[in-house]
Design a protein around this motif. Structure first.
Motif, PDB file in Angstrom:
ATOM      1  N   CYS A   5      53.129  77.679  92.329  1.00  0.00           N
ATOM      2  CA  CYS A   5      52.636  76.327  92.547  1.00  0.00           C
ATOM      3  C   CYS A   5      52.750  76.013  94.039  1.00  0.00           C
ATOM      4  CB  CYS A   5      53.440  75.331  91.723  1.00  0.00           C
ATOM      5  SG  CYS A   5      53.037  73.624  92.114  1.00  0.00           S
TER       6      CYS A   5
ATOM      7  N   CYS B 172      55.381  72.604  94.361  1.00  0.00           N
ATOM      8  CA  CYS B 172      56.820  72.677  94.110  1.00  0.00           C
ATOM      9  C   CYS B 172      57.374  74.087  94.162  1.00  0.00           C
ATOM     10  CB  CYS B 172      57.159  72.014  92.779  1.00  0.00           C
ATOM     11  SG  CYS B 172      56.538  72.907  91.350  1.00  0.00           S
TER      12      CYS B 172
ATOM     13  N   THR C 132      57.113  76.437  91.995  1.00  0.00           N
ATOM     14  CA  THR C 132      57.412  77.029  90.694  1.00  0.00           C
ATOM     15  C   THR C 132      56.630  78.326  90.528  1.00  0.00           C
ATOM     16  OG1 THR C 132      57.825  74.897  89.638  1.00  0.00           O
ATOM     17  CG2 THR C 132      57.199  76.706  88.183  1.00  0.00           C
TER      18      THR C 132
ATOM     19  N   CYS D  52      51.004  73.586  89.373  1.00  0.00           N
ATOM     20  CA  CYS D  52      51.482  73.501  87.998  1.00  0.00           C
ATOM     21  C   CYS D  52      51.168  72.109  87.454  1.00  0.00           C
ATOM     22  CB  CYS D  52      52.969  73.822  87.920  1.00  0.00           C
ATOM     23  SG  CYS D  52      54.046  72.521  88.538  1.00  0.00           S
TER      24      CYS D  52
ATOM     25  N   CYS E  25      52.748  68.946  88.884  1.00  0.00           N
ATOM     26  CA  CYS E  25      52.357  68.469  90.210  1.00  0.00           C
ATOM     27  C   CYS E  25      50.919  67.986  90.249  1.00  0.00           C
ATOM     28  CB  CYS E  25      52.571  69.561  91.245  1.00  0.00           C
ATOM     29  SG  CYS E  25      54.269  70.091  91.339  1.00  0.00           S
TER      30      CYS E  25
HETATM   31 ZN   LIG Z   1      54.437  72.320  90.764  1.00  0.00          ZN
END
Ligand SMILES: [Zn+2]
Ligand SMILES: [Zn+2]
Length: 102
Positions: A24, A27, A29, A78, A81
């Protein structure tokens, strides 16, 4: 839309099987697809390639449930977000940029 996530797929397949990952942009991820074991050995190149393509396709479908491509910057983001702006799904950084313009 679909193609966008695909472009960001990172191949992390190894001798244990096919695996793809996506990160992502917002963030950080890291998402990984379920490991898929190839049924043929790497020695059978053509068949192996077919399996690889199938695995990639399946991984993509799996990714689509967790990730979306931002409509504006096309970054893989993701679901957490993603921000819905009107009827458009954008990443949170694009959302912030849009809001500051309003
Ligand atoms: Zn994210
Ligand atoms: Zn964006």
């Amino acid at each position: 839309m679909k193609q966008r996530i695909k472009e960001h797929f990172v191949d992390c397949s190894d001798k244990n099987g096919f695996c793809f990952s996506l990160t992502c942009t917002i963030c950080g991820t890291v998402w990984k697809s379920t490991l898929m074991k190839p049924e043929v050995s790497t020695a059978v190149k053509r068949l192996y390639q077919n399996e690889y393509n199938r695995a990639r396709e399946a991984a993509y479908l799996e990714a689509a449930t967790a990730f979306t491509g931002c409509r504006l910057c096309e970054a893989p983001v993701c679901k957490k977000c993603m921000v819905l702006m009107g009827d458009m799904e954008v990443c949170s950084s694009c959302a912030r940029r849009l809001r500051s313009k309003l």
